[in-house]
Scaffold this motif. Sequence first.
Motif, PDB file in Angstrom:
ATOM      1  N   ILE A   8       0.727  -1.428   0.040  1.00  0.00           N
ATOM      2  CA  ILE A   8      -0.067  -0.112  -0.095  1.00  0.00           C
ATOM      3  C   ILE A   8       0.777   1.233  -0.027  1.00  0.00           C
ATOM      4  CG2 ILE A   8      -0.269   0.030   2.402  1.00  0.00           C
ATOM      5  CD1 ILE A   8      -3.007   1.070  -0.123  1.00  0.00           C
ATOM      6  N   ASN A  20      -7.724   3.464   5.073  1.00  0.00           N
ATOM      7  CA  ASN A  20      -7.941   1.975   5.371  1.00  0.00           C
ATOM      8  C   ASN A  20      -8.395   1.251   3.941  1.00  0.00           C
ATOM      9  OD1 ASN A  20     -10.420   3.231   4.615  1.00  0.00           O
ATOM     10  ND2 ASN A  20     -11.749   2.172   5.893  1.00  0.00           N
ATOM     11  N   ASP A  22      -8.075  -1.357   1.170  1.00  0.00           N
ATOM     12  CA  ASP A  22      -7.516  -2.722   1.129  1.00  0.00           C
ATOM     13  C   ASP A  22      -6.662  -2.930  -0.141  1.00  0.00           C
ATOM     14  OD1 ASP A  22      -7.035  -5.376   1.421  1.00  0.00           O
ATOM     15  OD2 ASP A  22      -8.847  -6.238   1.340  1.00  0.00           O
ATOM     16  N   ASN A  24      -5.214  -5.496  -1.027  1.00  0.00           N
ATOM     17  CA  ASN A  24      -5.448  -6.693  -1.800  1.00  0.00           C
ATOM     18  C   ASN A  24      -6.352  -6.821  -2.928  1.00  0.00           C
ATOM     19  OD1 ASN A  24      -3.702  -8.278  -0.323  1.00  0.00           O
ATOM     20  ND2 ASN A  24      -5.081  -8.456   1.444  1.00  0.00           N
ATOM     21  N   LYS A  25      -7.172  -5.553  -2.838  1.00  0.00           N
ATOM     22  CA  LYS A  25      -8.042  -5.477  -4.032  1.00  0.00           C
ATOM     23  C   LYS A  25      -7.206  -4.828  -5.408  1.00  0.00           C
ATOM     24  CE  LYS A  25     -12.232  -3.914  -1.523  1.00  0.00           C
ATOM     25  NZ  LYS A  25     -13.158  -4.960  -2.047  1.00  0.00           N
ATOM     26  N   GLN A  89     -18.129  -7.789  -4.142  1.00  0.00           N
ATOM     27  CA  GLN A  89     -17.591  -8.620  -3.585  1.00  0.00           C
ATOM     28  C   GLN A  89     -18.303 -10.206  -4.535  1.00  0.00           C
ATOM     29  OE1 GLN A  89     -19.121  -8.445   0.453  1.00  0.00           O
ATOM     30  NE2 GLN A  89     -17.112  -7.544   0.995  1.00  0.00           N
TER      31      GLN A  89
END
Length: 318
Positions: A8, A20, A22, A24-25, A89
Amino acid sequence: MANLITNIADLKKHLTVSANFDFNKVLPYTKRAERKFIESQIGYEQLQLICNHVIVADSNEPMDRVKFLLEEAAANYAFWLAVPFINLQITNFGIKTTETKQSENATWKDIADLKRSLLETANEAIDSALEIMEGATVDFSTWASSKYYTVFADFIVRHTSTFNTFFDIQNNRKTFLSIKPYMYEIEEQYLLPMLGKCTLDFVKTTSIVPEVLRVQELLKMATVALTVSKVAVTGKFLFTATSFLIQSEEMPWEKSKLELSPENQEKLRLDRENAGLEYLKKVKVIVVDNPTIFDCYVDNVEPGITTKIITKKSHLFL
């Protein structure tokens, strides 16, 4: 395998994301971004050498500057690829969207603008990196000795910014890459027959000789003009009064752009063709007048052409 963007912190050097967010996205798309947009232009080996290099802060060395630019390109390309999936998702029960009570999802218009900005930034970074690499081949010898550099160096016009100097394509690298086949065609149709392979190869090399620099500039101008002439009637590009881009989905708020009519595109085609041929005439004068500089040039006259010339009082006719 080393990567340009690994966490990040790397991403935040080049993009503004929430505290915050993510990483990983985006992570799955960093590898694809590097493979598709960077490795394809400089090769796997050179990319790995750049990835392994540790940047020195505030350094002006070519390797440091290029790595920073390629990181910027990778970050923006990766985010561009990830945008459609960031708020989704994928579950056993289908594909869901994520929302919060404190915020609402961006409109499709905002998302389209974001994707365009990401792509433009990434493209500009790639072009800038390639320009630095071209001027410092000793530092990037793996690239310079590879097929990727051979393809790159084959062009008279090598950079998006160079083409954009002589005809506006809004510094769009996608447009520039799409016109490369036409530039090859220009070389085969006009430059190679006029100059011969030896002289054409010579003027593609780096030089400090004023006459060579002038020929290089005129050849770039001619290539751009003749390329514009050639693509003006292909239907693949959107022409306006001041520029052209490769055809893409047009957003409703862009409908105000003044697209050229077929008649005006034909006028543009003829105008750029004439301009390109005039530039080539100037090139030939310089080459012919400087045989010691362009020492492998041969002025090939069509056999028997002198027998076709009919002398009149004020003109020569074929």
